[in-house]
Scaffold this motif. Structure first.
Motif, mmCIF file in Angstrom:
data_model
loop_
_atom_site.group_PDB
_atom_site.id
_atom_site.type_symbol
_atom_site.label_atom_id
_atom_site.label_comp_id
_atom_site.label_asym_id
_atom_site.label_seq_id
_atom_site.Cartn_x
_atom_site.Cartn_y
_atom_site.Cartn_z
ATOM 1 N N ALA A 285 29.520 43.997 41.226
ATOM 2 C CA ALA A 285 30.429 45.105 40.567
ATOM 3 C C ALA A 285 30.987 44.541 39.271
ATOM 4 C CB ALA A 285 31.522 45.628 41.516
ATOM 5 N N ILE A 286 31.690 43.527 39.537
ATOM 6 C CA ILE A 286 32.227 42.754 38.236
ATOM 7 C C ILE A 286 31.166 42.494 37.355
ATOM 8 C CG2 ILE A 286 33.442 40.862 37.330
ATOM 9 C CD1 ILE A 286 34.822 40.315 40.254
ATOM 10 N N PRO B 7 32.897 50.923 37.088
ATOM 11 C CA PRO B 7 34.254 51.566 37.289
ATOM 12 C C PRO B 7 34.738 51.417 38.721
ATOM 13 C CG PRO B 7 32.552 52.886 35.925
ATOM 14 C CD PRO B 7 31.864 51.851 36.533
ATOM 15 N N VAL B 8 34.118 51.405 39.554
ATOM 16 C CA VAL B 8 34.446 51.361 40.979
ATOM 17 C C VAL B 8 35.562 50.126 41.380
ATOM 18 C CG1 VAL B 8 33.969 51.011 43.551
ATOM 19 C CG2 VAL B 8 32.778 52.595 42.051
ATOM 20 N N ILE B 9 35.303 49.059 40.508
ATOM 21 C CA ILE B 9 36.009 47.584 40.569
ATOM 22 C C ILE B 9 37.057 47.709 39.520
ATOM 23 C CG2 ILE B 9 34.698 46.235 39.032
ATOM 24 C CD1 ILE B 9 36.038 45.277 42.492
ATOM 25 N N GLY B 10 37.148 48.818 38.629
ATOM 26 C CA GLY B 10 38.351 48.818 37.698
ATOM 27 C C GLY B 10 37.862 48.693 36.300
ATOM 28 N N PHE B 11 36.843 48.535 35.905
ATOM 29 C CA PHE B 11 36.491 48.647 34.343
ATOM 30 C C PHE B 11 36.406 49.919 33.970
ATOM 31 C CE2 PHE B 11 34.288 44.542 35.803
ATOM 32 C CZ PHE B 11 34.644 43.899 34.537
ATOM 33 N N SER B 12 37.118 50.314 32.915
ATOM 34 C CA SER B 12 37.303 51.704 32.593
ATOM 35 C C SER B 12 37.435 51.916 31.123
ATOM 36 C CB SER B 12 38.538 52.353 33.465
ATOM 37 O OG SER B 12 39.807 51.546 33.021
ATOM 38 N N GLY B 13 37.684 50.851 30.539
ATOM 39 C CA GLY B 13 38.005 51.002 28.920
ATOM 40 C C GLY B 13 39.555 50.905 28.738
ATOM 41 N N PRO B 14 39.998 50.520 27.594
ATOM 42 C CA PRO B 14 41.410 50.589 27.089
ATOM 43 C C PRO B 14 42.182 51.953 27.190
ATOM 44 C CG PRO B 14 40.142 50.051 25.332
ATOM 45 C CD PRO B 14 39.229 49.984 26.319
ATOM 46 N N LEU C 264 41.593 42.694 42.712
ATOM 47 C CA LEU C 264 40.656 42.293 41.643
ATOM 48 C C LEU C 264 40.769 43.497 40.817
ATOM 49 C CD1 LEU C 264 37.740 40.799 43.544
ATOM 50 C CD2 LEU C 264 39.590 39.660 42.112
ATOM 51 N N PHE C 265 40.789 44.972 41.431
ATOM 52 C CA PHE C 265 40.919 45.960 40.562
ATOM 53 C C PHE C 265 41.998 45.926 39.521
ATOM 54 C CE2 PHE C 265 39.283 50.567 40.472
ATOM 55 C CZ PHE C 265 40.427 51.120 39.851
ATOM 56 N N ARG C 266 43.119 45.811 40.265
ATOM 57 C CA ARG C 266 44.458 45.516 39.507
ATOM 58 C C ARG C 266 44.438 44.418 38.425
ATOM 59 N NH1 ARG C 266 50.700 45.294 41.960
ATOM 60 N NH2 ARG C 266 51.648 45.311 40.167
ATOM 61 N N GLN C 267 43.694 43.524 38.525
ATOM 62 C CA GLN C 267 43.600 42.423 37.553
ATOM 63 C C GLN C 267 42.658 42.874 36.285
ATOM 64 O OE1 GLN C 267 41.557 38.720 38.410
ATOM 65 N NE2 GLN C 267 43.064 37.599 36.991
ATOM 66 N N ILE C 268 41.706 43.463 36.746
ATOM 67 C CA ILE C 268 40.643 43.930 35.599
ATOM 68 C C ILE C 268 41.631 45.277 34.972
ATOM 69 C CG2 ILE C 268 38.793 45.597 35.297
ATOM 70 C CD1 ILE C 268 37.667 44.100 37.767
ATOM 71 N N LYS D 102 41.597 42.648 26.419
ATOM 72 C CA LYS D 102 40.611 41.676 26.736
ATOM 73 C C LYS D 102 39.240 42.522 26.666
ATOM 74 C CE LYS D 102 42.895 37.871 27.331
ATOM 75 N NZ LYS D 102 42.929 36.738 26.384
ATOM 76 N N ASP D 103 38.098 41.988 26.285
ATOM 77 C CA ASP D 103 36.855 42.924 26.348
ATOM 78 C C ASP D 103 36.315 42.621 27.562
ATOM 79 O OD1 ASP D 103 35.347 40.629 26.111
ATOM 80 O OD2 ASP D 103 35.285 40.660 24.044
ATOM 81 N N ASP D 104 35.157 43.349 27.977
ATOM 82 C CA ASP D 104 34.525 43.190 29.278
ATOM 83 C C ASP D 104 33.836 41.932 29.463
ATOM 84 O OD1 ASP D 104 35.187 45.937 29.873
ATOM 85 O OD2 ASP D 104 33.079 46.654 29.490
ATOM 86 N N GLN D 105 33.482 41.147 28.436
ATOM 87 C CA GLN D 105 33.099 40.020 28.840
ATOM 88 C C GLN D 105 33.947 39.003 28.926
ATOM 89 O OE1 GLN D 105 29.662 39.300 29.125
ATOM 90 N NE2 GLN D 105 29.264 41.645 28.354
ATOM 91 N N GLU D 106 35.079 38.933 28.500
ATOM 92 C CA GLU D 106 36.184 38.101 28.767
ATOM 93 C C GLU D 106 36.678 38.356 30.316
ATOM 94 O OE1 GLU D 106 38.725 37.185 25.006
ATOM 95 O OE2 GLU D 106 38.558 39.172 25.142
ATOM 96 N N ILE D 107 36.929 39.802 30.490
ATOM 97 C CA ILE D 107 37.316 40.239 31.865
ATOM 98 C C ILE D 107 36.317 39.578 33.028
ATOM 99 C CG2 ILE D 107 37.790 41.966 33.366
ATOM 100 C CD1 ILE D 107 38.573 43.600 30.790
#
Length: 212
Positions: free
Chosen positions: A95-96, A101-108, A166-170, A178-183
């Motif tokens: 998922a990372i 989005p289920v693991i926390g990726f959502s955009g700034p 992990l969700f919270r850290q993302i 941070k951008d998605d690649q860095e995250i």
């Protein structure tokens, strides 16, 4: 209209409502947008919005059903000889990698909206609680646990805590710019570390047995 076309129309209406709500929430903040305004933006009746989304919060978390079922589903579908821990580690890392989005990726913008809304923050906690509950039910059934045995509940709490961490850290990294690649690079390492901490207690728990 055929059943297939009716279903497609429902999906299109639901998506239009979700898109309109998200746009307004990002522009003005969750608390400052009314259901009436969302209905007008989506060009539907207010009752239609409520029919598709009984809770206003779920207009923001329109993937809530996928989120709450994610851990239980990963464990239920694990292959023979794989433990619950291994299944969830594999699924979380995947998922990372796909920026799910289920693991926390959502955009700034979305991350700021959640962080700035006590209502959405509380709803997210509730969704994670439901995710943990569903996982506990699958573990209990899969291991044929006796009534009153808290092992599945305890295991689910530990495994869900790893996922929440992990969700919270993302989310925090997203808010930090941070951008998605860095995250992905950072949280992949975190994921391996977090699940390694659980190895001593859960490595051999709920290993899928071959069908008898």
């Amino acid at each position: 209209m055929t059943a297939g076309l009716r279903e497609l129309k429902k999906q299109q209406t639901r998506q239009a409502i979700s898109d309109a709500a998200t746009r307004l929430f990002l522009e003005r903040g969750f608390e400052k947008v009314s259901l009436t305004e969302i209905a007008a933006a989506a060009q539907v009746a207010k009752m239609t919005v409520s029919n598709y989304f009984p809770r206003k919060e779920d207009l923001a978390f329109d993937y809530h059903e996928t989120l709450t079922a994610s851990l239980a589903r990963a464990v239920a579908l694990r292959p023979v000889a794989e433990s619950a821990l291994a299944a969830l580690r594999r699924e979380c890392l995947a998922a990372i990698e796909r920026h799910d989005p289920v693991i926390g990726f959502s955009g700034p913008g979305f991350a700021r909206m959640i962080a700035g809304s006590p209502t959405l923050t509380a709803r997210l906690r509730e969704l994670h609680d439901q995710c943990e509950d569903a996982l506990a039910q699958v573990l209990s059934a899969d291991t044929a646990t006796a009534p009153g045995d808290l092992t599945p509940r305890a295991a689910a709490a530990l495994l869900a805590a790893a996922y929440r961490t992990l969700f919270r850290q993302i989310m925090e990294l997203t808010l930090a710019g941070k951008d998605d690649q860095e995250i992905t690079a950072i949280v992949t390492g975190s994921g391996r570390q977090v699940f390694a901490l659980l190895e001593p207690s859960l490595a051999d728990y709920a290993v899928r047995k071959p069908p008898s």
